[in-house]
Design a protein around this motif. Sequence first.
Motif, PDB file in Angstrom:
ATOM      1  N   PRO A 247       0.805  -1.236   0.000  1.00  0.00           N
ATOM      2  CA  PRO A 247       0.000   0.000   0.000  1.00  0.00           C
ATOM      3  C   PRO A 247       0.832   1.278   0.000  1.00  0.00           C
ATOM      4  O   PRO A 247       0.326   2.341  -0.367  1.00  0.00           O
ATOM      5  CB  PRO A 247      -0.813  -0.124   1.293  1.00  0.00           C
ATOM      6  CG  PRO A 247      -0.892  -1.591   1.565  1.00  0.00           C
ATOM      7  CD  PRO A 247       0.435  -2.120   1.118  1.00  0.00           C
ATOM      8  N   LEU A 248       2.108   1.176   0.367  1.00  0.00           N
ATOM      9  CA  LEU A 248       2.965   2.359   0.401  1.00  0.00           C
ATOM     10  C   LEU A 248       3.594   2.668  -0.961  1.00  0.00           C
ATOM     11  O   LEU A 248       4.126   3.759  -1.167  1.00  0.00           O
ATOM     12  CB  LEU A 248       4.075   2.168   1.438  1.00  0.00           C
ATOM     13  CG  LEU A 248       3.624   1.908   2.886  1.00  0.00           C
ATOM     14  CD1 LEU A 248       4.839   1.610   3.757  1.00  0.00           C
ATOM     15  CD2 LEU A 248       2.844   3.103   3.423  1.00  0.00           C
ATOM     16  N   VAL A 249       3.544   1.703  -1.866  1.00  0.00           N
ATOM     17  CA  VAL A 249       4.219   1.851  -3.158  1.00  0.00           C
ATOM     18  C   VAL A 249       3.737   3.068  -3.942  1.00  0.00           C
ATOM     19  O   VAL A 249       4.557   3.825  -4.481  1.00  0.00           O
ATOM     20  CB  VAL A 249       4.065   0.558  -3.986  1.00  0.00           C
ATOM     21  CG1 VAL A 249       4.571   0.766  -5.412  1.00  0.00           C
ATOM     22  CG2 VAL A 249       4.829  -0.589  -3.326  1.00  0.00           C
ATOM     23  N   VAL A 254       5.119   8.242  -7.226  1.00  0.00           N
ATOM     24  CA  VAL A 254       4.764   9.569  -7.729  1.00  0.00           C
ATOM     25  C   VAL A 254       5.884  10.586  -7.508  1.00  0.00           C
ATOM     26  O   VAL A 254       5.802  11.715  -8.005  1.00  0.00           O
ATOM     27  CB  VAL A 254       3.460  10.079  -7.070  1.00  0.00           C
ATOM     28  CG1 VAL A 254       2.290   9.197  -7.455  1.00  0.00           C
ATOM     29  CG2 VAL A 254       3.603  10.160  -5.563  1.00  0.00           C
ATOM     30  N   GLU A 255       6.920  10.167  -6.771  1.00  0.00           N
ATOM     31  CA  GLU A 255       8.030  11.082  -6.539  1.00  0.00           C
ATOM     32  C   GLU A 255       8.913  11.148  -7.781  1.00  0.00           C
ATOM     33  O   GLU A 255       9.282  10.131  -8.358  1.00  0.00           O
ATOM     34  CB  GLU A 255       8.853  10.630  -5.333  1.00  0.00           C
ATOM     35  CG  GLU A 255       8.087  10.715  -4.014  1.00  0.00           C
ATOM     36  CD  GLU A 255       8.971  10.388  -2.831  1.00  0.00           C
ATOM     37  OE1 GLU A 255      10.204  10.263  -3.020  1.00  0.00           O
ATOM     38  OE2 GLU A 255       8.435  10.263  -1.711  1.00  0.00           O
ATOM     39  N   GLN A 256       9.261  12.362  -8.170  1.00  0.00           N
ATOM     40  CA  GLN A 256      10.001  12.556  -9.414  1.00  0.00           C
ATOM     41  C   GLN A 256      11.363  11.895  -9.388  1.00  0.00           C
ATOM     42  O   GLN A 256      11.812  11.323 -10.386  1.00  0.00           O
ATOM     43  CB  GLN A 256      10.148  14.053  -9.692  1.00  0.00           C
ATOM     44  CG  GLN A 256      10.802  14.354 -11.045  1.00  0.00           C
ATOM     45  CD  GLN A 256      10.829  15.831 -11.347  1.00  0.00           C
ATOM     46  OE1 GLN A 256      10.314  16.642 -10.581  1.00  0.00           O
ATOM     47  NE2 GLN A 256      11.434  16.193 -12.483  1.00  0.00           N
ATOM     48  N   ALA A 261      14.784   7.644 -11.535  1.00  0.00           N
ATOM     49  CA  ALA A 261      15.776   6.598 -11.282  1.00  0.00           C
ATOM     50  C   ALA A 261      15.364   5.262 -11.900  1.00  0.00           C
ATOM     51  O   ALA A 261      16.213   4.492 -12.363  1.00  0.00           O
ATOM     52  CB  ALA A 261      15.997   6.442  -9.784  1.00  0.00           C
ATOM     53  N   MET A 262      14.042   4.987 -11.897  1.00  0.00           N
ATOM     54  CA  MET A 262      13.634   3.643 -12.346  1.00  0.00           C
ATOM     55  C   MET A 262      13.364   3.578 -13.854  1.00  0.00           C
ATOM     56  O   MET A 262      13.377   2.494 -14.439  1.00  0.00           O
ATOM     57  CB  MET A 262      12.380   3.196 -11.587  1.00  0.00           C
ATOM     58  CG  MET A 262      11.115   3.944 -11.946  1.00  0.00           C
ATOM     59  SD  MET A 262       9.714   3.363 -10.965  1.00  0.00           S
ATOM     60  CE  MET A 262       8.368   4.276 -11.725  1.00  0.00           C
TER      61      MET A 262
END
Length: 300
Positions: A247-249, A254-256, A261-262
């Motif tokens: 649930p934290l994913v 949404v972080e830039q 990075a991914m």
Amino acid sequence: MKKQDILNLKLNPTDKPDYYYLVIDEYILILAFMPFYRLAIMSSVTYKKSLADYLNRLYIHNDDIRRAYLIEHDLGIVLNYRRMDQKEFEAILKNLVITLKELNIHTVDRFTKQPGVLYPAFMAEDIEIVSRQSFAKQEREHQPKKSKNTGLLSALLLGLIGSWMFAHYHKLGLIVSLSGIILGLCTFFGYLWLGERMDKKGIISSVVISAVNLLIGQVFATAISIKDGLAASTKNTMHLSIFETLPLVPHFLVEQDVVSAMIPYLAFTLLLAIITILICFHFYKKAHLLKNTYILYDQR
């Protein structure tokens, strides 16, 4: 004698490589070139013990004949054409036809076993001797038994193997992109497992499913990273499972900085998956170019 010497006898080509047919009077003979300079002369004929005896004698008295048989209605002579000259080969064909006439042997339909007006035909992967009625019946009955929807499902499920590898080995850095090869293989053969034959639509579907599975892998990779980060920051006092961190994913994705990075990992992995799918399709198409093909050769 060389292969070209046989082709110079004006053999009729078929759509199957190295397969030809020859019509002598009313008899249809299928000629197939095989490895090690071997040539098979085949036909479907009415069965008579006297014809089987003739083929046995032909095999015994000719060292260049590797095999001669009459099994039910299937006639076959396998010879080594490299050791023959053209006259000897033509004599075998001529004597075979003369013998068929003398014994009142007829060419028969491969399916009904009945003589009549017959034609050579390419059916799926084989060259057969059939009537127009048998050809039409076989063509109608030859329908794909698999569903496209089940192919998409099997591709998605088998592709999860690649997703698992991407998530499990994401700490290896860019090396994890090699899991794209596994992802491409699993998706491609997963689609063929329960689906229809592979075509352009199948390729597009495989690429889309690979992208979906890759995103699934990224979600679990992020969940694993969160789990390990929480365990390290709390000095191993907090033990959460992967499913508890899922649930934290969305908050991280949404972080830039995380997205930036991914993206290179996802792009390179997906690129390898697409390349793998295209390579598999190249070899698949080469091997299955004539599958599900029905062609009647009307030589009359």
